[in-house]
Scaffold this motif. Sequence first.
Motif, mmCIF file in Angstrom:
data_model
loop_
_atom_site.group_PDB
_atom_site.id
_atom_site.type_symbol
_atom_site.label_atom_id
_atom_site.label_comp_id
_atom_site.label_asym_id
_atom_site.label_seq_id
_atom_site.Cartn_x
_atom_site.Cartn_y
_atom_site.Cartn_z
ATOM 1 N N ILE A 185 0.863 -1.181 0.000
ATOM 2 C CA ILE A 185 0.000 0.000 0.000
ATOM 3 C C ILE A 185 0.899 1.231 0.000
ATOM 4 O O ILE A 185 1.728 1.411 0.889
ATOM 5 N N ILE A 186 0.742 2.072 -1.043
ATOM 6 C CA ILE A 186 1.532 3.301 -1.105
ATOM 7 C C ILE A 186 0.697 4.544 -0.849
ATOM 8 O O ILE A 186 1.241 5.572 -0.487
ATOM 9 N N ASN A 187 -0.594 4.472 -1.057
ATOM 10 C CA ASN A 187 -1.480 5.575 -0.675
ATOM 11 C C ASN A 187 -2.917 5.105 -0.654
ATOM 12 O O ASN A 187 -3.276 4.154 -1.329
ATOM 13 N N CYS A 188 -3.716 5.760 0.155
ATOM 14 C CA CYS A 188 -5.155 5.522 0.157
ATOM 15 C C CYS A 188 -5.744 6.355 -0.975
ATOM 16 O O CYS A 188 -5.300 7.474 -1.223
ATOM 17 N N GLY A 189 -6.731 5.831 -1.663
ATOM 18 C CA GLY A 189 -7.335 6.540 -2.781
ATOM 19 C C GLY A 189 -6.705 6.127 -4.100
ATOM 20 O O GLY A 189 -5.869 5.234 -4.159
ATOM 21 N N HIS A 190 -7.111 6.801 -5.165
ATOM 22 C CA HIS A 190 -6.593 6.452 -6.496
ATOM 23 C C HIS A 190 -5.156 6.943 -6.670
ATOM 24 O O HIS A 190 -4.697 7.813 -5.945
ATOM 25 N N CYS A 191 -4.469 6.372 -7.639
ATOM 26 C CA CYS A 191 -3.091 6.785 -7.930
ATOM 27 C C CYS A 191 -3.083 7.933 -8.923
ATOM 28 O O CYS A 191 -4.023 8.138 -9.672
ATOM 29 N N GLY A 192 -1.992 8.678 -8.904
ATOM 30 C CA GLY A 192 -1.797 9.786 -9.826
ATOM 31 C C GLY A 192 -0.316 10.071 -9.967
ATOM 32 O O GLY A 192 0.529 9.229 -9.644
ATOM 33 N N ALA A 193 0.016 11.265 -10.402
ATOM 34 C CA ALA A 193 1.395 11.641 -10.702
ATOM 35 C C ALA A 193 2.323 11.571 -9.489
ATOM 36 O O ALA A 193 3.527 11.387 -9.649
ATOM 37 N N CYS A 194 1.794 11.706 -8.298
ATOM 38 C CA CYS A 194 2.625 11.689 -7.085
ATOM 39 C C CYS A 194 2.595 10.348 -6.359
ATOM 40 O O CYS A 194 3.194 10.212 -5.291
ATOM 41 N N SER A 195 1.927 9.355 -6.930
ATOM 42 C CA SER A 195 1.781 8.038 -6.299
ATOM 43 C C SER A 195 2.961 7.142 -6.640
ATOM 44 O O SER A 195 2.830 6.139 -7.335
ATOM 45 N N ASN A 196 4.120 7.510 -6.159
ATOM 46 C CA ASN A 196 5.324 6.719 -6.374
ATOM 47 C C ASN A 196 6.235 6.909 -5.165
ATOM 48 O O ASN A 196 6.127 7.921 -4.451
ATOM 49 N N ALA A 233 -2.629 14.450 -8.577
ATOM 50 C CA ALA A 233 -1.550 13.898 -7.753
ATOM 51 C C ALA A 233 -1.809 12.468 -7.302
ATOM 52 O O ALA A 233 -0.868 11.681 -7.156
ATOM 53 N N GLY A 234 -3.048 12.134 -7.052
ATOM 54 C CA GLY A 234 -3.346 10.833 -6.438
ATOM 55 C C GLY A 234 -2.936 10.870 -4.980
ATOM 56 O O GLY A 234 -3.771 11.004 -4.095
ATOM 57 N N ALA A 235 -1.661 10.781 -4.733
ATOM 58 C CA ALA A 235 -1.142 10.818 -3.366
ATOM 59 C C ALA A 235 -0.974 12.262 -2.915
ATOM 60 O O ALA A 235 -0.276 13.047 -3.545
ATOM 61 N N ASN A 236 -1.655 12.599 -1.824
ATOM 62 C CA ASN A 236 -1.325 13.840 -1.129
ATOM 63 C C ASN A 236 -0.805 13.421 0.245
ATOM 64 O O ASN A 236 -0.736 12.235 0.556
ATOM 65 N N ARG A 237 -0.416 14.368 1.058
ATOM 66 C CA ARG A 237 0.208 13.987 2.325
ATOM 67 C C ARG A 237 -0.739 13.200 3.220
ATOM 68 O O ARG A 237 -0.343 12.216 3.833
ATOM 69 N N ARG A 238 -1.997 13.563 3.275
ATOM 70 C CA ARG A 238 -2.957 12.813 4.097
ATOM 71 C C ARG A 238 -3.134 11.392 3.600
ATOM 72 O O ARG A 238 -3.235 10.455 4.375
ATOM 73 N N ILE A 291 -0.254 21.428 8.109
ATOM 74 C CA ILE A 291 -1.662 21.818 8.078
ATOM 75 C C ILE A 291 -2.413 20.900 9.033
ATOM 76 O O ILE A 291 -2.366 19.678 8.895
ATOM 77 N N GLU A 292 -3.090 21.483 9.991
ATOM 78 C CA GLU A 292 -3.764 20.684 11.027
ATOM 79 C C GLU A 292 -4.877 19.836 10.426
ATOM 80 O O GLU A 292 -5.706 20.317 9.650
ATOM 81 N N ARG A 293 -4.882 18.554 10.777
ATOM 82 C CA ARG A 293 -5.885 17.597 10.305
ATOM 83 C C ARG A 293 -6.358 16.742 11.460
ATOM 84 O O ARG A 293 -5.675 16.605 12.465
ATOM 85 N N ASP A 294 -7.514 16.126 11.287
ATOM 86 C CA ASP A 294 -8.005 15.150 12.246
ATOM 87 C C ASP A 294 -7.289 13.840 11.949
ATOM 88 O O ASP A 294 -7.584 13.177 10.952
ATOM 89 N N GLU A 295 -6.345 13.484 12.794
ATOM 90 C CA GLU A 295 -5.524 12.297 12.535
ATOM 91 C C GLU A 295 -6.338 11.009 12.539
ATOM 92 O O GLU A 295 -5.963 10.036 11.902
ATOM 93 N N GLY A 296 -7.457 10.986 13.241
ATOM 94 C CA GLY A 296 -8.265 9.775 13.296
ATOM 95 C C GLY A 296 -9.090 9.530 12.054
ATOM 96 O O GLY A 296 -9.377 8.383 11.704
ATOM 97 N N THR A 297 -9.478 10.588 11.338
ATOM 98 C CA THR A 297 -10.354 10.412 10.185
ATOM 99 C C THR A 297 -9.763 10.892 8.861
ATOM 100 O O THR A 297 -10.265 10.537 7.805
ATOM 101 N N GLU A 298 -8.719 11.710 8.891
ATOM 102 C CA GLU A 298 -8.197 12.283 7.651
ATOM 103 C C GLU A 298 -6.813 11.778 7.246
ATOM 104 O O GLU A 298 -6.352 12.089 6.154
ATOM 105 N N ILE A 299 -6.146 11.038 8.100
ATOM 106 C CA ILE A 299 -4.788 10.575 7.811
ATOM 107 C C ILE A 299 -4.818 9.066 7.579
ATOM 108 O O ILE A 299 -5.233 8.303 8.444
ATOM 109 N N CYS A 300 -4.371 8.632 6.407
ATOM 110 C CA CYS A 300 -4.315 7.202 6.083
ATOM 111 C C CYS A 300 -3.229 6.545 6.930
ATOM 112 O O CYS A 300 -2.116 7.032 7.013
ATOM 113 N N ARG A 301 -3.551 5.437 7.562
ATOM 114 C CA ARG A 301 -2.597 4.741 8.431
ATOM 115 C C ARG A 301 -2.179 3.383 7.880
ATOM 116 O O ARG A 301 -1.593 2.603 8.597
ATOM 117 N N ARG A 302 -2.446 3.109 6.605
ATOM 118 C CA ARG A 302 -2.196 1.771 6.066
ATOM 119 C C ARG A 302 -1.043 1.727 5.074
ATOM 120 O O ARG A 302 -0.844 0.739 4.397
#
Length: 168
Positions: free
Chosen positions: A13-24, A132-137, A145-156
Amino acid sequence: PALNFLHGPGPHIINCGHCGACSNPSDISSYKKTAATLTATMTRCAILGLLHPHNHHAATLHCLLSATSLTPDCANCWVANAACSSRKCLATCLKHRVLPALPSLTPWGDERLDPCHACDERFCGPEFVDCAGANRRRVGIVSDIERDEGTEICRRVDWDYIMEVDRE
């Protein structure tokens, strides 16, 4: 969320969501290295790019590529996002940066984000993620940038794999 994989000796697993130009692994590793600085770097590059009105995109891209280890394709997504923000959020961002004590006239709905980032997320975020596909979250990075770590940050995300491939 959907999960994306790079295939090698096994699925990773490299990112949650679809892949794009930054998914590497290279760009995701760059995200990790610049977690606390990429937003400020992009802002600085976008402002420098504005000083080149006839070649804004190229000037912003050159600045970003010089300041980070992002690949050109990924950096182009970031520059396109900055252009979108300039078109759709310039007044909001200028007011926030120059007169931050004045209340925002637009209720953005997410009090954790400043009005400039909230405007960008609403009007430019979907286009950025499509590119991009992959963003930091989506790669599990807590950024400046402050985020809700429980719901907005992929942990996988398989960070061991990403860092190993990026070293090769």
